[in-house]
Structure formats: C-alpha cells, structure tokens
Design an enzyme around this catalytic site. Structure first.
Site, PDB file in Angstrom:
ATOM      1  N   GLY A 126       0.819  -1.202   0.000  1.00 37.71           N
ATOM      2  CA  GLY A 126       0.000   0.000   0.000  1.00 37.71           C
ATOM      3  C   GLY A 126       0.851   1.249   0.000  1.00 37.71           C
ATOM      4  O   GLY A 126       2.053   1.222  -0.260  1.00 37.71           O
ATOM      5  N   TYR A 269      -6.315  -5.119 -13.691  1.00 38.35           N
ATOM      6  CA  TYR A 269      -4.947  -5.336 -14.143  1.00 38.35           C
ATOM      7  C   TYR A 269      -4.041  -6.055 -13.142  1.00 38.35           C
ATOM      8  O   TYR A 269      -3.363  -7.004 -13.485  1.00 38.35           O
ATOM      9  CB  TYR A 269      -4.320  -3.985 -14.510  1.00 38.35           C
ATOM     10  CG  TYR A 269      -2.865  -4.037 -14.906  1.00 38.35           C
ATOM     11  CD1 TYR A 269      -2.465  -4.713 -16.050  1.00 38.35           C
ATOM     12  CD2 TYR A 269      -1.894  -3.405 -14.149  1.00 38.35           C
ATOM     13  CE1 TYR A 269      -1.123  -4.757 -16.422  1.00 38.35           C
ATOM     14  CE2 TYR A 269      -0.553  -3.441 -14.513  1.00 38.35           C
ATOM     15  CZ  TYR A 269      -0.175  -4.116 -15.648  1.00 38.35           C
ATOM     16  OH  TYR A 269       1.143  -4.166 -16.012  1.00 38.35           O
TER      17      TYR A 269
END
Length: 481
Positions: A126, A269
C-alpha cells in the site's frame, strides 16, 4: 532514470502496483520458509524489484528472528542454502514494486525491528499519504530511520504503541488510528501472526488454512499454489490475530460497506486472473469488462486479440458477446518481467518487441479488435498497434477495458501526474490518432460497479474524487516524477 544498456525499469505505459505480502504460522512447529517462498513466487506479478522472508521459532527464545532479502525476483534472491538457514514455524514474506521510496536493498521488506518487547517483522502492501507528518512526529522523539519507505513509519508506530499496550494486536489498532492511506499488513511478533487491512480496503488480504498452518496472503492464487484452503477475506479495517488457539478478530476500525474503496485496478490489471478478491472472481471481472465493451462499442471486424496477459480475459468477453472469434495473436517472452536490460538509444531493438511479437499468420489481411486493459502514456499501445499493422493487419480497432486515466493515484498505484497522461487534455480522436488506431473506445464509467457486481470501489484515477483528500506533499516514488 537510466540510459543506455543498463538494468532499469523504464517509465511504464502500464500502472504499477506496490507489493505482495504472505504470512504463515504452523502451530505444529513445522518450518514455513519454503512455503512462504512458493507463496511469494505466486505473487511475483505484484512486484519484481526486491523480495524477502523473515521467520522465527515460537518454541525458541523470544526476539530471535532470521531474515533474508535482496534485489531481484524470488527465484533469483533465494537459493536453497538461503532457505535452509531460515528455520522457524512463523514467518512473513514480501515482494516489492516501489511507488514511494527508492528501489534499493535497504528498502526491501520485510522490515525487522528489535525493540523492548522482542522482535517485530512486518510486510506492507500500500501507500500512506501522511508519511511526512508521521516521520516528523517520530523523529522529534528520537526515531532514526534506516529506509526511505512509509512502511518503516508503520513499523515504528506499532513498536512504540506496543510498549504502552497489553498486546501487539492492540498496538496495531492504535497505530492504524494514525495512518491515512492504503495498507494491507502481515506482522510477525514473537508468538503471533497478525493481519491488518486499511478501513477502505484499498488492497486485498485473505486468510487460508493448510493442516495445522494458518496463512495470510494478498491473493487467493497464492493459497492455491501452496495447497491451502481459502477461509475468508480480511475485512476492510479488520485486524486478525492468529495463535495456536485460532483467530481473533478486531473490527473497531471497520467502516460501513458503502464507504469501502477497493482499488479498481486490482480487478482490471494487478491481480492474477485466477484470484478472487472480496468474493469477486478477477477473471469474471475482466470477462464482464470485455462483454460491456462489445455492447457499448461494437465494430465490424474479423478477429479479437488480447494484449497479454491482462487483456486476454477481456478479449474473450468481447468475443463471446460480439460473436467475433478470439485468437492468440501475440507471442510473449515469458522470461521478461517489468525489469529488464533496456536496449540502448542506438539499438534498433524495441523494448516492446523484446516482450511481445505479433503472429503474422493470424492477423495478416484481417480487421483486428485489440483489447488492452489501460493506456497511461500511450507509448506502448501505439507501438503494439504499429506492430499489428506491420504484420499485415488491415485495420486495428483498440478497445480499453477501463476508463481513461485523468488523475494521479496516491494510494499505491503509480498512475503519474496529469501532464504524462495521454488522455488528459486530449479528445478521443486525438488519442486515437496518437496511437495509430482505426478506432478507439474505453470502458464507460458507469460500467465499473457492474464489473465487480456492486462492490464499492476507488475510482479516483478516472474521476479525481478520492476517498481521502490527496496529500499536501506528493511523496510518490522517483520513477513517476
């Protein structure tokens, strides 16, 4: 950035994702390093710059952790001898793609801290948006940083909170109250494995089980690779603590479901198509995107081709909906990742051709619908269109299984600033001419909730509307500036 024939990661024409995490606790005492290795291998698509594993023995002395990490792919960094030295029944692993903090060995994870309560090892997927404020706060009280990554800030916060709390899981919850941004964490304390996910659920994290072992992983494909059974997803905002007694859950940081903001590009993706994220099949999401493109943007053509790998499932969906046959039209070099030796400026070797080459026999004289997942700068897409036409394609109609990128991302996807985005300030026809296509269409914005069957998403890179206010100071990594 690099020039000439040096090992580098060129400015990408695809969005990049930050990392993959994997943690394991064998409560029967079996070594976990080799399983973590294969789990990371399954998550290699999430990061190819560096990797690492840290382990400890819960039956041994407190505070003794062994770790090994380095630059490169999982099978390059970890030799049999390296794995043999990582003995322990509790461990965490990481694969990294940098979007904040430079690509160096010092920034490789897991991070391992020795402090008053023992040893803490942590892997993070993250990107925080309040790192500068947190670093200053920690530095004023004596913290000395060894890396340039936001993950070290998280580890320090947890370690400091642990000194003042009765348990490491309580320290994690208190640290989360200070964090702003995206994070999925796997944390190894001397006797516990802990998983945590930010309240918006930007990044995925799931729980698995294999015999006497519990596993935390970024994607379900890693569980299947190591023969584990999927148990459930970690909820956005949840902290799970794994001990020999089982799993404990703390949901104090959880938000209502309508406020969740999963990164839409996990489905379009990033994630492997054989993964399920928050109950949604990634393959099905891409299949639906292709079907919706065929419904909304039809064209007369002879065949549909997907740009490997993430365009393939959407191409199947387009084909099923339109009735136009889908054929493999590219040969992909399986030995080239996102990091490779880029041809020098004087070389006639194309970086794209190193990775992909069209099959002339498949496309010559044909009207082709080319399906890809996204266009960032347009350079790679334009080269692929050119390659198809050089191979004899009569027409190339480009269909993109996401809306146009119009805004940067601050939550762990390296979508760059607007001046580098081909869609910013250009009309659809201008983009079409720029990439050399005969026609061009993107997935409509209103289709995004439909491709994930109603899950709440973050779509800030398309709309400019973020679940959290963007940071005052842009700390994204050097590759996207």
């Amino acid at each position: 950035m690099c020039e000439g024939e040096t090992l580098c990661r060129a400015l990408p024409d695809k969005p990049g994702e930050e990392c993959g995490v994997f943690g394991m606790y064998d409560t029967a005492g079996g070594d976990v390093a080799s399983t973590i290795y294969y789990g990371l291998f399954a998550l290699q698509h999430r990061g190819q710059e560096s990797c690492g594993i840290a382990v400890s023995d819960t039956a041994g002395p407190r505070g003794q952790a062994r770790f090994y990490k380095g630059m490169g792919l999982v099978n390059e960094v970890f030799t049999p001898d390296a794995l043999q030295n990582l003995q322990g029944n509790l461990g965490v692993g990481h694969v990294r793609y940098s979007t904040a903090g430079s690509s160096t060995r010092e920034n490789a994870q897991p991070l391992v801290l020795n402090y008053l309560k023992g040893t803490l090892a942590m892997a993070h997927n993250g990107n925080l948006i309040n790192t500068p404020e947190l670093r200053q706060e920690l530095a004023r009280t004596g913290a000395i940083f060894q890396t340039t990554i936001d993950s070290e800030v998280i580890a320090y916060l947890i370690a400091r909170q642990r000194v003042e709390t009765s348990s490491v899981e309580e320290a994690v919850v208190r640290a989360m109250q200070k964090l702003r941004g995206s994070y999925s964490l796997v944390i190894m304390s001397p006797r516990k494995l802990i998983g945590a996910r930010d309240p918006f659920g930007f990044r995925p994290l799931c729980i698995g089980r294999r015999d006497n072992a519990w596993i935390l992983a970024s994607e379900t494909c890693a569980l299947e690779t190591v023969g584990a059974t999927f148990v459930r997803d970690v909820l956005p905002g949840e902290v799970v603590t794994i001990t020999p007694q089982g799993i404990q859950s703390d949901t104090r940081m959880c938000l209502p479901a309508e406020k969740h903001a999963r990164c839409v590009f996990e489905y379009i993706y990033f994630a492997r198509p054989d993964s399920h994220l928050d109950g949604m099949s990634v393959y099905r999401s891409r299949l639906l995107a292709g079907r919706f493109l065929a419904q909304d943007s039809p064209v007369e053509a002879d065949l549909v081709v997907g740009v490997p790998e993430s365009g393939n499932a959407a191409a199947v969906g387009y084909s099923l909906e339109s009735g136009i046959p889908s054929v493999p039209a590219f040969v992909k070099n399986s030995y080239v990742g996102r990091t490779f030796i880029k041809p020098g400026q004087n070389s006639r070797v194309s970086s794209v051709r190193v990775k992909l080459n069209p099959l002339r026999e498949a496309v010559e004289g044909k009207r082709v619908v080319m399906i890809d997942d996204s266009i960032v700068r347009g350079t790679t897409c334009g080269q692929i269109v050119g390659m198809l036409k050089e191979a004899g394609a009569a027409e190339v109609h480009v269909r993109i299984s996401s809306p146009p990128f119009l805004y940067p991302c601050y939550f762990g996807t390296d979508v760059p600033d607007q001046d580098q985005l081909i869609a910013w300030g250009r009309s659809l026809d201008e983009i079409r001419r720029s990439i050399g296509a005969d026609s061009l269409a993107y997935l409509a914005m209103e289709r995004l909730p439909q491709i994930v069957e109603g899950l709440s998403l973050c779509t800030g890179c398309f709309t400019g509307k973020y679940p959290l206010d963007p940071p005052a100071e842009d700390i994204r990594g050097e590759y996207i500036r």
